[in-house]
Design an enzyme around this catalytic site. Structure first.
Site, PDB file in Angstrom:
ATOM      1  N   ASP B  65       0.839  -1.124  -0.051  1.00 50.08           N
ATOM      2  CA  ASP B  65       0.137  -0.044  -0.080  1.00 50.08           C
ATOM      3  C   ASP B  65       0.771   1.354   0.072  1.00 50.08           C
ATOM      4  OD1 ASP B  65      -2.065  -1.655  -0.155  1.00 50.08           O
ATOM      5  OD2 ASP B  65      -2.853  -0.950   2.048  1.00 50.08           O
ATOM      6  N   GLY B  66       2.000   1.143   0.766  1.00 52.88           N
ATOM      7  CA  GLY B  66       2.600   2.429   0.687  1.00 52.88           C
ATOM      8  C   GLY B  66       3.348   2.779  -0.678  1.00 52.88           C
ATOM      9  N   ARG B  70       2.622   6.083  -2.950  1.00 54.65           N
ATOM     10  CA  ARG B  70       3.831   7.007  -3.408  1.00 54.65           C
ATOM     11  C   ARG B  70       3.571   7.153  -4.878  1.00 54.65           C
ATOM     12  NH1 ARG B  70       8.362   5.667  -6.001  1.00 54.65           N
ATOM     13  NH2 ARG B  70       8.072   3.503  -5.644  1.00 54.65           N
ATOM     14  N   ASN B 131      -6.605   7.875   1.299  1.00 55.53           N
ATOM     15  CA  ASN B 131      -6.997   7.090   2.639  1.00 55.53           C
ATOM     16  C   ASN B 131      -7.390   7.961   3.682  1.00 55.53           C
ATOM     17  OD1 ASN B 131      -6.335   4.552   1.832  1.00 55.53           O
ATOM     18  ND2 ASN B 131      -4.302   4.421   2.442  1.00 55.53           N
ATOM     19  N   ASP B 161      -5.420  13.637  20.957  1.00 56.35           N
ATOM     20  CA  ASP B 161      -4.064  13.710  20.268  1.00 56.35           C
ATOM     21  C   ASP B 161      -4.002  14.084  18.627  1.00 56.35           C
ATOM     22  OD1 ASP B 161      -2.663  12.724  22.553  1.00 56.35           O
ATOM     23  OD2 ASP B 161      -2.178  10.830  21.669  1.00 56.35           O
ATOM     24  N   GLY B 173      -8.157   1.059   7.564  1.00 56.62           N
ATOM     25  CA  GLY B 173      -6.645   1.228   7.845  1.00 56.62           C
ATOM     26  C   GLY B 173      -6.589   2.037   9.071  1.00 56.62           C
ATOM     27  N   LEU B 176      -9.717   2.594  11.298  1.00 56.51           N
ATOM     28  CA  LEU B 176      -9.882   1.376  12.235  1.00 56.51           C
ATOM     29  C   LEU B 176      -9.146   1.175  13.474  1.00 56.51           C
ATOM     30  CD1 LEU B 176     -11.828  -1.168  12.241  1.00 56.51           C
ATOM     31  CD2 LEU B 176     -10.036  -2.504  10.959  1.00 56.51           C
ATOM     32  N   SER B 177      -7.877   1.634  13.321  1.00 59.91           N
ATOM     33  CA  SER B 177      -6.927   1.402  14.425  1.00 59.91           C
ATOM     34  C   SER B 177      -7.343   2.460  15.486  1.00 59.91           C
ATOM     35  CB  SER B 177      -5.588   1.681  13.952  1.00 59.91           C
ATOM     36  OG  SER B 177      -5.175   0.633  12.958  1.00 59.91           O
TER      37      SER B 177
END
Lengths: 275, 275, 275, 275
Positions: B65-66, B70, B131, B161, B173, B176-177
């Site tokens: 995904d990275g 990019r 995203n 935060d 992603g 969800l975290s």
């Protein structure tokens, strides 16, 4: 605009009964027919009409969300509802008691908004849900294994206490308590929310409302289905529950307080003070 | 259908480089022009073309995904992307290495699906997000106070935060975290998700994608904005971040593996065994 | 009992400064020495003593949790602290402004409770933490991969935004915001709480306080360590953070409001109304 | 060390029955008396002894957590238990089938660890709980209003689906599914975890095990109590449930696999791959 208005109220609260009386008088003075629920009617010395036989253009409900759900499901056809909130959790009821008459005046002038809310239908003969359908165990000592499929893919198959299938209207309620997100009612979507899933990977999912949700218990257990906390049924083993957007909807009368204002009230959202 | 195909790969992995080589040869044999990213090209003894100068109909990305993010952000215009997943977290990349050539064959025959994904734009000059956009502190020892407004109503005003504003594509992603729900990409919606809010009443919210999200830091602190984990900027005090659906979108080439199948892979969803 | 009392206050608030003045006078009248922080002293026309040079038996802090943490860490030795809460989030500060003098009277009579709170020490030269130690990225665009080991077992190894290692005193604060449980301060335990973990299986864990927590960043990235939101340090790549119960502790003066009463105030817990 | 060993197994699984047979033979060869549960005994052509009449020093259970709980509660006194895990969720059972005999050999040599686990007692005549006590509705369509008090302070008073009061041993099970933290079994504590609370401020709490937990239903509803998913009772309206640490405990035989190794197995914790 509205020729005949139904009135329902919690009769276990004097303020609700009193407001019902004032409302009847006000409607008469304004040449609008009033149709009063039997229990309230007997308290007011009037003749009552059961909700199931009310032939009205609109119903005013004086109470909380529970009262609104009760009235909604008892009416023979879906007419618009105006909720007046009496000292209770009230996400559906917008109007505060002190604003009852100014709101009714605006109503009779046509100065209001219709807020149409989607409902969920099911394949097992229970009424449509305004808030949510809950699938769970029939008796508390059981756990159930459910399989949830989307687009023909088994997206979850886990032991749970239950599963909530919710409309956006229901999303700040039971679905939120079970850990889901709050969905704006203008989004045409269905929330699928597990209750106490054994697997930590079974997470709340928001799916398009044109999607049909298939839920199947995996073992030969009976499961219990509950619609809007009011209508229930036990499903025989090997059955499958199919849930989708209903062709029916519910219309609420609103006077400007929008979704997010009502949400603040529901959540008790307040600014946190400075450190 | 596709006259000229761009190729990008993680050059720190030999399997990705090898697959890039095979893919170049295959395209040549099939009379399709290949345009190779410089770093990969030098490994293959070819002449390279920077992503920013690629004039192609499609780009194949070999990586995770990275890598896809990019490439996506470096291309001069939004062309369709086909991702081949190399041993990594891959929610965006659908194709497994062993299926690379059968997929490319289907691609050249036109046997595929276009999956169009919405992006989020911002008012501060950063690229659109596929995203999510993350608002947070500039330095780790700070906390920030953010106000989020919807429809002119302050829906949250809390010390956090950070805040994640996510597309449905990004919902399984980072969002969800941070505790949000998974949103089906066919829903036109934006997820607003607080990171470590002080108030327990500040919960993830899903809003319509035609909604404009206004986020304002309350104190005179700088805040840091991060797009897709790749592009960043510090916002001067008293600024406001305005986020909305972009007019641009990204198209992924798919061969049938649907959202929920990719989701299972992301979540490692497996049936739990019998008790 | 207390011969010499230190006084610190938020000087950006007039009510705090005024209460500081009254408190100085009251102590003088009662033959107790007062030692005033320089900034407050200059506002009161007195001579001040820096916190780091205060030789006192007790410090009264007029402000919120932030003020208490600042004073606590600046004192040359750990003396008991009495917090008077000025319009702010105050979990540590028990006394309300209107009760300030009745509390001080009880204090001078010896009618109070000592509430001893554990602290966490670290191996990297930062002060002990009363609330929590946060490990995170140095710059906001990074993610870090951390490995957490207990009893020689790698219990988690995941990409996260950060990790909170908290005392019971800190558990209703940052750790709660990150999704952990509230730990009674009478339990001798350490909470380990991931912030936005990629894996849904990395869950908050409560471990015995005689346990040594080892946290290791997996990649060659620098990480940032933050103690009680006040003291920070960047850790070189390949370092390991070792956190354990400190031999030091902090004592708060309490007048009967117990943990759960202060918790209610923190959470804004209120009974929900009837349906 | 162990003169007489009880044997219980899931008889619906051939591998469990086969292992039971091998184990009986092995014990006989080693001059240790075996006492076999009736159902297993009849499958092996032996004479059986009901669990309730077993006079043994230890019981070997071949199955999963459900089998262990069943055996534990049926034994006339608390003797140590060794669990052999047969293809199932097994947090309590440590030994894998392939290690069964090496483990039994170590057992007979005295080469093992005793892991003593606290239990929770109740005031309503149900057996002690090794994992948890669940308070909930008697029938699924209800919600209940519970008041939880600690140290004489009402810490929560909310409408919920239910409440879980859990030991550390139970914390990675039902309590985790309901959103709580994982508590190390060496911590002497009780977890109090609401199921679907209406108020977002009602959060999981960990309290000292010498604490007595008082739970009171607020309305005149019957509530349902469930111990370890096995024993149940309906409580009359106006009753109060008092839960505290039992004077009894359960001892498991361990061979070195510690809490965190078993936890990894429960959670399916795996390292997430590189990006």
């Amino acid at each position: 605009l509205f020729k005949r208005v139904g009135i329902a109220a919690r009769v276990d609260r004097e303020d609700a009964v009193g407001l019902g009386r004032d409302l009847c008088n006000f409607l008469q003075e304004n040449m609008v027919g009033a149709c009063v629920e039997p229990e309230l009617a007997s308290r007011l010395g009037l003749e009552g009409t059961p909700l199931g036989k009310m032939n009205v253009d609109l119903v005013v409900v004086i109470g909380g969300d529970g009262s609104i759900l009760r009235v909604l499901h008892a009416l023979p056809q879906k007419v618009p509802i105006l909720g007046i909130r009496i000292a209770t959790v009230g996400f559906l009821a917008e109007v505060e008691p002190q604003d009852a008459f100014s709101s009714i005046k605006r109503l009779l002038k046509g100065d209001f908004i219709r807020d149409e809310c989607m409902m969920l239908s099911n394949n097992i003969g229970l009424p449509d849900a305004l808030n949510e359908i809950r699938l769970g165990t029939k008796t508390p000592q059981q756990m159930i294994r459910l399989e949830v499929a989307m687009d023909g893919v088994r997206v979850a198959c886990d032991r749970v206490d239950g599963l909530i299938v919710s409309t956006p209207t229901g999303s700040p309620g039971y679905a939120l308590s079970a850990g889901s997100a709050i969905v704006d009612p203008r989004i045409d979507a269905i929330s699928i929310v597990p209750i106490c899933p054994l697997s930590l990977n079974f997470r709340p999912m928001i799916v398009p409302s044109n999607h049909v949700v298939h839920v199947k218990p995996l073992k030969a257990d009976e499961i219990h289905i509950l619609v809007d906390g009011q209508f229930e049924k036990n499903l025989r083993p090997a059955g499958e529950v199919v849930i989708k957007k209903s062709s029916e909807s519910v219309t609420f009368i609103r006077f400007g307080l929008n979704h997010y204002e009502r949400l603040r009230r529901r959540l008790g959202m307040t600014s946190t003070p400075e450190a």
